[in-house]
Write an enzyme that holds these catalytic residues in place. Structure first.
Site, PDB file in Angstrom:
ATOM      1  N   LYS A  65       0.845  -1.199   0.000  1.00  0.00           N
ATOM      2  CA  LYS A  65       0.000   0.000   0.000  1.00  0.00           C
ATOM      3  C   LYS A  65       0.879   1.248   0.000  1.00  0.00           C
ATOM      4  CE  LYS A  65      -3.933   1.961   2.616  1.00  0.00           C
ATOM      5  NZ  LYS A  65      -4.845   1.795   3.774  1.00  0.00           N
ATOM      6  N   SER A  87      -9.959   2.240   2.751  1.00  0.00           N
ATOM      7  CA  SER A  87      -9.000   2.962   1.948  1.00  0.00           C
ATOM      8  C   SER A  87      -8.040   2.065   1.174  1.00  0.00           C
ATOM      9  CB  SER A  87      -8.188   3.916   2.833  1.00  0.00           C
ATOM     10  OG  SER A  87      -7.377   3.184   3.732  1.00  0.00           O
ATOM     11  N   SER A 144     -10.309  -0.115   7.006  1.00  0.00           N
ATOM     12  CA  SER A 144      -9.716  -0.063   5.673  1.00  0.00           C
ATOM     13  C   SER A 144      -9.043  -1.329   5.170  1.00  0.00           C
ATOM     14  CB  SER A 144      -8.704   1.074   5.597  1.00  0.00           C
ATOM     15  OG  SER A 144      -9.389   2.280   5.446  1.00  0.00           O
TER      16      SER A 144
HETATM   17  N1  GLN Z   1     -13.315   4.698   6.087  1.00  0.00           N
HETATM   18  C1  GLN Z   1     -12.730   5.110   7.331  1.00  0.00           C
HETATM   19  C2  GLN Z   1     -12.291   6.544   7.253  1.00  0.00           C
HETATM   20  O1  GLN Z   1     -12.488   7.113   6.242  1.00  0.00           O
HETATM   21  C3  GLN Z   1     -11.613   4.204   7.733  1.00  0.00           C
HETATM   22  C4  GLN Z   1     -10.380   4.442   6.975  1.00  0.00           C
HETATM   23  C5  GLN Z   1      -9.262   3.569   7.406  1.00  0.00           C
HETATM   24  O2  GLN Z   1      -9.452   2.554   8.078  1.00  0.00           O
HETATM   25  N2  GLN Z   1      -8.063   3.982   7.065  1.00  0.00           N
HETATM   26  O3  GLN Z   1     -11.768   7.087   8.168  1.00  0.00           O
END
Ligand code: GLN
Length: 495
Positions: free
Chosen positions: A78, A158, A182
């Site tokens: 990532k 994400s 995410s």
């Molecule tokens: N969707 C969540 C956010 O936007 C979690 C994102 C994540 O776990 N990095 O904060």
């Protein structure tokens, strides 16, 4: 062997060890698959030369008989992980041109074990989002489609690039990070496995920080065994991260017996949301029935503070983000805005941050700065922290009462279409995290396992939440669920 990119980690490891295949062959197959898949926009920085170099080194190591489990296995990383000399942008314009002088602990551990990095994977900007649509590279695309409809779907976020790449067999596995879901939500959207370990299991050093008290790295893989193998390599104490736990890392793979007889699985009533699609309800009930058939005891439980989890998360995460992101000011990292004659340092900060951060990141910085400001600190930030303690206590209480793991849906719906949610107000997007954020707030391990398809043929995932530091036991329960669910669907290749 053909279609080497379609192998999982365990299969490829065994084939490497028996000499049926080389890392160079595996890597070559993945690099070809990646080049054919630009339409998925999953790999945003490709590193083919580096990959081939590492593959050759891995083959030599394997020949010498010195081959840890991950040796020679091609994976994606990532973009949130700093990788030495390779662009590491957290999918943000503000980090354009940033090539770290150092390697994150987790990617270093993978490299030390001989894993082969194929490149960097798309994601939401600074890991803020649930659809990969906030990325400066443009969104990643899911390899899945609804029936014959060719509308493009989100791979989730994400870690959307990681999800798309693993599901489309561009790599054998990938790293993800999970602050509020995410790893688990994108894994569920594309029919793969993703585990977020206990907070403190994996070092956060060298991973671009979003919300430091919630962030954890974890693997995204084609099955539970692969998750066990890769997680073991990613974990471990790191003196460079003060929140990393000084605990030994068990052999997770050896704990996969599939025997869950007598385990108590909790079904939390608060996770039955209004308006939850019938398909998700059914998947959840089917999952419970499968675990029961495998010998577990199913117990109704209550986690009474669940309904406050999303609001608490969306105070705490932006608060920490606003502080973490203060370092991006055009001085030290990445991109600096073009300045006009007479501009001073204040203009430089302002222009750099206004141009460099996308709208979702700016929204979070503003919310975070607001909830931390003198007049509102107690009303928002401190209150959210107290709520967090109560949420953690809900879990402690059920574990103290003998529950071994908790079964919930991973997401409130199957993958949605790209663009479908961006029209709505941002809170709609935040609702995606309703089943996952509690786990980060409580610091617990959580895993998403593909368990079925919806009426349109899209994958649906179930989440298992475990006791702190008991990832081995959690993986074993997930393994039993995986065996019972027998999920084998793959997306048809259209790209
Ligand atoms: N969707 C969540 C956010 O936007 C979690 C994102 C994540 O776990 N990095 O904060």
């Amino acid at each position: 062997m053909s279609d080497l990119n379609k192998l999982g980690l365990a299969e490829a490891r065994d084939a490497l060890r028996s000499g049926d295949v080389t890392s160079v062959e595996l890597t070559d197959a993945c690099l070809k698959a990646i080049d054919e898949a630009d339409a998925l926009n999953a790999f945003v920085h490709k590193t083919p030369e580096l990959a081939m170099e590492r593959a050759k080194a891995a083959d030599e190591r394997i020949q010498r008989g010195d081959a840890p489990s991950m040796c020679g296995l091609p994976i994606g990383i990532k973009d949130l992980f700093c990788t030495k000399g390779v662009p590491s942008q957290a999918a943000s314009k503000i980090l354009e041109g940033f090539k770290p002088e150092y390697e994150s602990t987790v990617s270093q551990q993978l490299a030390d074990a001989g894993a082969v990095m194929l490149g960097k994977l798309n994601m939401d900007e600074f890991a803020m989002g649930s659809s990969n649509e906030t990325s400066t590279y443009g969104n990643a695309v899911s390899p899945w489609r609804r029936g014959n409809d060719d509308a493009q779907l989100t791979p989730g976020g994400s870690s959307g690039g990681s999800a798309s790449a693993v599901a489309a067999d561009l790599c054998l596995a990938a790293t993800g990070t999970d602050t509020g879901g995410s790893i688990r939500q994108p894994a569920a959207f594309v029919g793969i496995t993703g585990i977020k370990p206990t907070y403190g299991r994996c070092s956060r050093w060298g991973i671009v920080a979003f919300a430091s008290s919630l962030d954890q790295a974890g693997p995204m893989t084609k099955n539970v065994r692969d998750a066990a193998i890769m997680l073991e390599t990613m974990c471990g104490h790191d003196p460079k991260d003060s929140t990393s736990a000084e605990l030994s890392v068990p052999n997770f793979e050896a704990m996969l017996t599939g025997d869950i007889k007598g385990k108590k699985i909790g079904i939390p009533k608060e996770y039955r949301m209004d308006g939850m699609p019938a398909e998700i309800e059914k998947l959840w009930a089917d999952g419970a029935a499968m675990l029961k058939a495998a010998g577990a005891e199913i117990v109704d439980i209550s986690l009474p503070h669940t309904k406050y989890a999303l609001p608490a998360y969306y105070v705490i995460a932006p608060a920490e983000a606003s502080s973490n992101l203060a370092r991006y000011d055009g001085v030290r990292y990445g991109r600096r805005a073009q300045l006009a004659q007479g501009d001073g340092i204040t203009e430089m900060y302002e222009k750099t941050r206004a141009e460099g951060f996308g709208p979702e990141v700016q929204r979070r910085v503003m919310v975070g700065t607001y909830v931390l400001s003198a007049g509102f600190y107690d009303a928002y930030y401190n209150r959210a922290r107290r709520v967090r303690t109560l949420i953690k206590k809900d879990f402690e209480d059920v574990f103290a009462a003998g529950i071994d793991a908790i079964l919930t849906p991973a997401t409130p719906s199957a993958a949605f279409g790209l663009g479908e949610m961006t029209e709505a107000d941002p809170v709609q997007m935040y609702l995606n995290d309703v089943f996952t954020v509690t786990v980060n707030l409580a610091g617990l391990p959580g895993i998403s396992v593909p368990a079925g398809l919806d009426a349109q043929g899209l994958p649906l995932g179930l989440q298992l939440i475990g006791r702190p530091w008991e990832e081995g036991d959690l993986l074993n329960t997930a393994y039993a669920l995986e065996n019972a669910a027998g999920f084998v669907a793959k997306p048809g290749k259209w790209w």
